[in-house]
Motif scaffolding. Structure first.
Motif, PDB file in Angstrom:
ATOM      1  N   GLN A 414       0.797  -1.098  -0.122  1.00 46.48           N
ATOM      2  CA  GLN A 414      -0.026   0.097   0.010  1.00 46.48           C
ATOM      3  C   GLN A 414       0.838   1.030  -0.065  1.00 46.48           C
ATOM      4  OE1 GLN A 414      -2.285  -0.943   3.623  1.00 46.48           O
ATOM      5  NE2 GLN A 414      -4.040  -1.628   2.228  1.00 46.48           N
ATOM      6  N   ILE A 415       1.918   1.308   0.761  1.00 47.46           N
ATOM      7  CA  ILE A 415       2.845   2.502   0.716  1.00 47.46           C
ATOM      8  C   ILE A 415       3.586   2.573  -0.426  1.00 47.46           C
ATOM      9  CG2 ILE A 415       4.889   3.238   1.686  1.00 47.46           C
ATOM     10  CD1 ILE A 415       4.227   2.000   4.305  1.00 47.46           C
ATOM     11  N   MET A 416       3.965   1.456  -1.288  1.00 49.50           N
ATOM     12  CA  MET A 416       4.436   1.277  -2.744  1.00 49.50           C
ATOM     13  C   MET A 416       3.355   2.071  -3.643  1.00 49.50           C
ATOM     14  SD  MET A 416       6.793  -1.974  -2.900  1.00 49.50           S
ATOM     15  CE  MET A 416       7.551  -2.616  -1.578  1.00 49.50           C
ATOM     16  N   LEU A 417       2.350   1.734  -3.532  1.00 47.73           N
ATOM     17  CA  LEU A 417       1.204   1.972  -4.521  1.00 47.73           C
ATOM     18  C   LEU A 417       1.041   3.549  -4.262  1.00 47.73           C
ATOM     19  CD1 LEU A 417      -1.145  -0.925  -4.094  1.00 47.73           C
ATOM     20  CD2 LEU A 417      -0.063  -0.316  -6.244  1.00 47.73           C
ATOM     21  N   GLU A 418       1.082   4.138  -2.927  1.00 49.41           N
ATOM     22  CA  GLU A 418       0.941   5.337  -2.722  1.00 49.41           C
ATOM     23  C   GLU A 418       1.719   6.230  -3.407  1.00 49.41           C
ATOM     24  OE1 GLU A 418      -0.743   8.006   1.053  1.00 49.41           O
ATOM     25  OE2 GLU A 418       1.209   7.089   0.965  1.00 49.41           O
ATOM     26  N   GLY A 419       2.904   5.787  -3.283  1.00 48.08           N
ATOM     27  CA  GLY A 419       4.297   6.294  -3.707  1.00 48.08           C
ATOM     28  C   GLY A 419       4.410   6.515  -5.320  1.00 48.08           C
ATOM     29  N   GLY A 421       1.541   6.845  -7.012  1.00 50.02           N
ATOM     30  CA  GLY A 421       0.296   7.230  -7.588  1.00 50.02           C
ATOM     31  C   GLY A 421      -0.817   6.610  -7.805  1.00 50.02           C
ATOM     32  N   PHE A 422      -1.037   5.639  -6.914  1.00 52.08           N
ATOM     33  CA  PHE A 422      -2.230   4.633  -7.141  1.00 52.08           C
ATOM     34  C   PHE A 422      -2.642   4.343  -5.675  1.00 52.08           C
ATOM     35  CE2 PHE A 422       0.563   3.359 -10.797  1.00 52.08           C
ATOM     36  CZ  PHE A 422      -0.251   3.636 -11.734  1.00 52.08           C
ATOM     37  N   SER A 423      -2.848   5.431  -5.301  1.00 50.41           N
ATOM     38  CA  SER A 423      -3.403   5.228  -3.555  1.00 50.41           C
ATOM     39  C   SER A 423      -4.597   4.553  -3.254  1.00 50.41           C
ATOM     40  CB  SER A 423      -3.371   6.659  -3.307  1.00 50.41           C
ATOM     41  OG  SER A 423      -3.760   6.720  -1.662  1.00 50.41           O
ATOM     42  N   PRO A 424      -4.307   3.613  -2.207  1.00 48.60           N
ATOM     43  CA  PRO A 424      -5.339   2.860  -1.757  1.00 48.60           C
ATOM     44  C   PRO A 424      -6.094   3.445  -0.746  1.00 48.60           C
ATOM     45  CG  PRO A 424      -3.392   1.880  -1.131  1.00 48.60           C
ATOM     46  CD  PRO A 424      -3.144   3.041  -1.679  1.00 48.60           C
ATOM     47  N   GLU A 425      -5.617   4.702  -0.335  1.00 44.22           N
ATOM     48  CA  GLU A 425      -6.182   5.507   0.902  1.00 44.22           C
ATOM     49  C   GLU A 425      -5.882   5.119   2.300  1.00 44.22           C
ATOM     50  OE1 GLU A 425      -9.935   7.301  -0.280  1.00 44.22           O
ATOM     51  OE2 GLU A 425      -9.449   7.497  -2.128  1.00 44.22           O
ATOM     52  N   ARG A 426      -5.082   4.244   2.139  1.00 47.68           N
ATOM     53  CA  ARG A 426      -5.027   3.269   3.631  1.00 47.68           C
ATOM     54  C   ARG A 426      -3.539   2.720   3.638  1.00 47.68           C
ATOM     55  NH1 ARG A 426      -9.890  -0.352   5.124  1.00 47.68           N
ATOM     56  NH2 ARG A 426      -8.518  -0.287   7.023  1.00 47.68           N
ATOM     57  N   TYR A 431      -6.341  -5.410   3.114  1.00 47.87           N
ATOM     58  CA  TYR A 431      -6.848  -5.146   1.658  1.00 47.87           C
ATOM     59  C   TYR A 431      -8.337  -5.212   1.547  1.00 47.87           C
ATOM     60  CZ  TYR A 431      -5.185  -6.671  -2.940  1.00 47.87           C
ATOM     61  OH  TYR A 431      -4.627  -6.741  -4.313  1.00 47.87           O
ATOM     62  N   ASP A 432      -8.790  -3.862   1.682  1.00 45.56           N
ATOM     63  CA  ASP A 432      -9.990  -3.479   1.335  1.00 45.56           C
ATOM     64  C   ASP A 432     -10.411  -3.186  -0.072  1.00 45.56           C
ATOM     65  OD1 ASP A 432      -8.812  -0.983   0.821  1.00 45.56           O
ATOM     66  OD2 ASP A 432     -10.238   0.162   2.274  1.00 45.56           O
ATOM     67  N   MET A 433     -11.715  -2.895  -0.743  1.00 45.47           N
ATOM     68  CA  MET A 433     -11.967  -2.536  -2.041  1.00 45.47           C
ATOM     69  C   MET A 433     -11.317  -1.482  -2.739  1.00 45.47           C
ATOM     70  SD  MET A 433     -13.809  -5.323  -2.735  1.00 45.47           S
ATOM     71  CE  MET A 433     -14.124  -4.558  -4.412  1.00 45.47           C
ATOM     72  N   LYS A 434     -10.820  -0.623  -2.072  1.00 46.25           N
ATOM     73  CA  LYS A 434      -9.926   0.466  -2.467  1.00 46.25           C
ATOM     74  C   LYS A 434      -8.586   0.047  -2.907  1.00 46.25           C
ATOM     75  CE  LYS A 434     -12.492   4.547  -0.459  1.00 46.25           C
ATOM     76  NZ  LYS A 434     -12.418   5.610   0.361  1.00 46.25           N
ATOM     77  N   THR A 435      -8.113  -0.842  -2.113  1.00 42.89           N
ATOM     78  CA  THR A 435      -6.857  -1.788  -2.232  1.00 42.89           C
ATOM     79  C   THR A 435      -6.904  -2.473  -3.591  1.00 42.89           C
ATOM     80  OG1 THR A 435      -5.959  -1.664   0.032  1.00 42.89           O
ATOM     81  CG2 THR A 435      -5.062  -3.161  -1.621  1.00 42.89           C
TER      82      THR A 435
END
Length: 492
Positions: A414-419, A421-426, A431-435
């Motif tokens: 999740q931290i990598m995805l946010e970095g 630009g694909f932020s899961p917002e947590r 692993y929720d639906m936003k992830t």
């Protein structure tokens, strides 16, 4: 894979030995010293003859022999003589409670010395243990490994017919390295290949580069010191002169994630920037006697502005450099509080007679103003933290990550995805639906099967992309802060 220098990952250079890290050695110490406390000494480190030897009584020796005999003769399985003896020595050092005082077997001592010398015989590749697989991270330029076509991410399955499965990284390294001119037949698995590939590499003498430099602007140079080895002074001087010839007006010295090395080498590197007679470092022995190492420079001091980059991986000799430049040269420190290792070790190779080595803590070191930074670290003048993704862990890839799971791998992903630009917002590992949506968006952007689940292929691609982002200097906030400071500081 490894996220070079700025990631919390363990990697070992073939020929290196992990116990050499976070070490400050007093080999060939020769700098001028000034006594701080009453009394004097011929040299900073006492000779072997001057060390008190407490001796074992006959009762002590009988007790040790009895313990050895019981283990050797009575234990449920047969234990090798050397294993018992080495364990006894390790136990004595463990009794000090000091993690930096260690015993090395002859093989380990040889690898330790190779690390100190930055010179060894092997194939010239950097290895990682990834998912219990020995994986090539990078190749040393011009090395035998590079010449035969080995690649980053190749997995080494066996060496000369001996499988590496189940071995530690150190044990695998010991099998891969070897004498110059000998052959290592490697069986490797490469992405895209179904069957293993056999490659023969002829081992050679490998020189490891401990210092690198570049001009980051037209007037600002940067020198990165990876460790303080026997070769570091010459490499530093060559790099410094090279930058000066390119018109450098100010300098960044990067000792982030530098675990230390030889004491006298850091003194040589720092001296050109410190006025004659000023203190570089102080050393205190077990009796509280202090001696100061002072600059004895015989040429004009380099007076251009200097910034030192530090982080929590800067330790030992790297901390000496940072403190000396801060307190005796007026340089600014940027980054994070350092590791905090304020002790000095000495190797006792000759005394051990069989090629083994005891690396023993013999002194404390203190900054020029007398502070002991042990277990505290050095606080930067300007605190700058890197983005969260600089400190993520490599993903284990033990299983496909999917909806409703919760673990550390998901948090790091999740931290990598946010970095990216694909932020899961947590970033809490659930692993929720936003992830699911963030993973799906990443997969779509990178032409992967858009499932929303993170299988091994997806995780590797996420790691590769974040690794590329970390390597891009535009994302290095600490480096950017150093450049900004120097650009606002007039050169003298």
């Amino acid at each position: 894979m490894v996220f070079k220098g700025r990631m919390v990952l363990a990697y070992v250079l073939i020929g290196m030995f992990a116990s050499s890290l976070l070490t400050l050695l007093t080999i060939n110490f020769f700098y001028p010293v000034i006594s701080i406390n009453a009394g004097s000494a011929d040299k900073l480190n006492p000779t072997n003859a001057s060390r008190q030897q407490a001796g074992l009584t006959s009762k002590d020796l009988t007790k040790l022999q009895t313990a050895y005999n019981l283990i050797h003769n009575q234990y449920v399985t047969e234990i090798d003589h050397d294993k018992i003896l080495n364990g006894a020595i390790t136990g004595m050092l463990s009794a000090t409670g000091d993690p930096f005082s260690t015993y090395m077997t002859p093989d380990e001592a040889k690898q330790f010395q190779d690390n100190v010398d930055a010179l060894f015989e092997g194939i010239g590749a950097e290895l990682l243990m990834i998912d219990n697989k020995i994986t090539i991270d990078s190749l040393i330029k011009g090395s035998p490994a590079e010449k035969v076509g080995l690649r980053k991410n190749d997995i080494i399955v066996s060496v000369n017919g001996e499988k590496l499965e189940g071995l530690t990284l150190y044990e695998a390294v010991a099998k891969i390295r070897g004498a110059k001119g000998t052959q290592a037949e490697l069986s490797i698995i490469r992405a895209g290949s179904i069957d293993p590939i056999d490659i023969i590499v002829v081992r050679d003498e490998i020189e490891t580069q401990t210092v690198q430099s570049e001009m980051v602007t037209k007037e600002i140079g940067k020198i990165e010191i990876r460790q303080f080895s026997a070769r570091s002074t010459d490499e530093f001087k060559a790099n410094l002169l090279g930058l000066e010839k390119q018109g450098m007006k100010s300098l960044i010295i990067d000792v982030r994630d530098d675990p230390g090395g030889l004491l006298f080498k850091v003194l040589e590197i720092v001296e050109p920037f410190i006025d004659k007679g000023k203190t570089i470092v102080q050393v205190e022995d077990r009796n509280g006697k202090r001696q100061a190492d002072v600059s004895n420079i015989k040429e004009p001091v380099r007076k251009y502005p200097i910034v030192v980059l530090i982080n929590k991986g800067s330790a030992s000799a790297a901390e000496i450099l940072a403190a000396a430049l801060q307190q005796s040269a007026g340089s600014k420190l940027i980054g994070e509080t350092t590791y905090g290792k304020g002790t000095v070790q000495e190797p006792f190779l000759d005394e051990m007679v069989d090629g083994s080595n005891i690396k023993l803590t013999i002194n404390k070191w203190l900054t020029p103003n007398g502070s002991w930074i042990h277990q505290k670290g050095i606080t930067p003048d300007i605190a700058v933290e890197q983005p969260d993704y600089f400190d993520v862990m490599v993903l284990s890839k033990k299983e496909t990550l999917k909806f409703d799971m919760n673990n550390a791998d998901i948090m790091n992903m999740q931290i990598m995805l946010e970095g990216l630009g694909f932020s899961p917002e947590r970033k809490d590992g659930y692993y929720d639906m936003k992830t699911v949506a963030a993973v799906g968006a990443f997969q779509k952007a990178n032409l992967l099967a858009e499932t929303g689940e993170a299988n091994e292929v997806t995780m590797k691609e996420i790691e590769n992309k974040i690794s590329d982002k970390i390597k891009d200097s535009k994302n290095d906030l600490q480096l950017k802060a150093a450049i900004d400071l120097l650009q606002s500081t007039p050169a003298s």
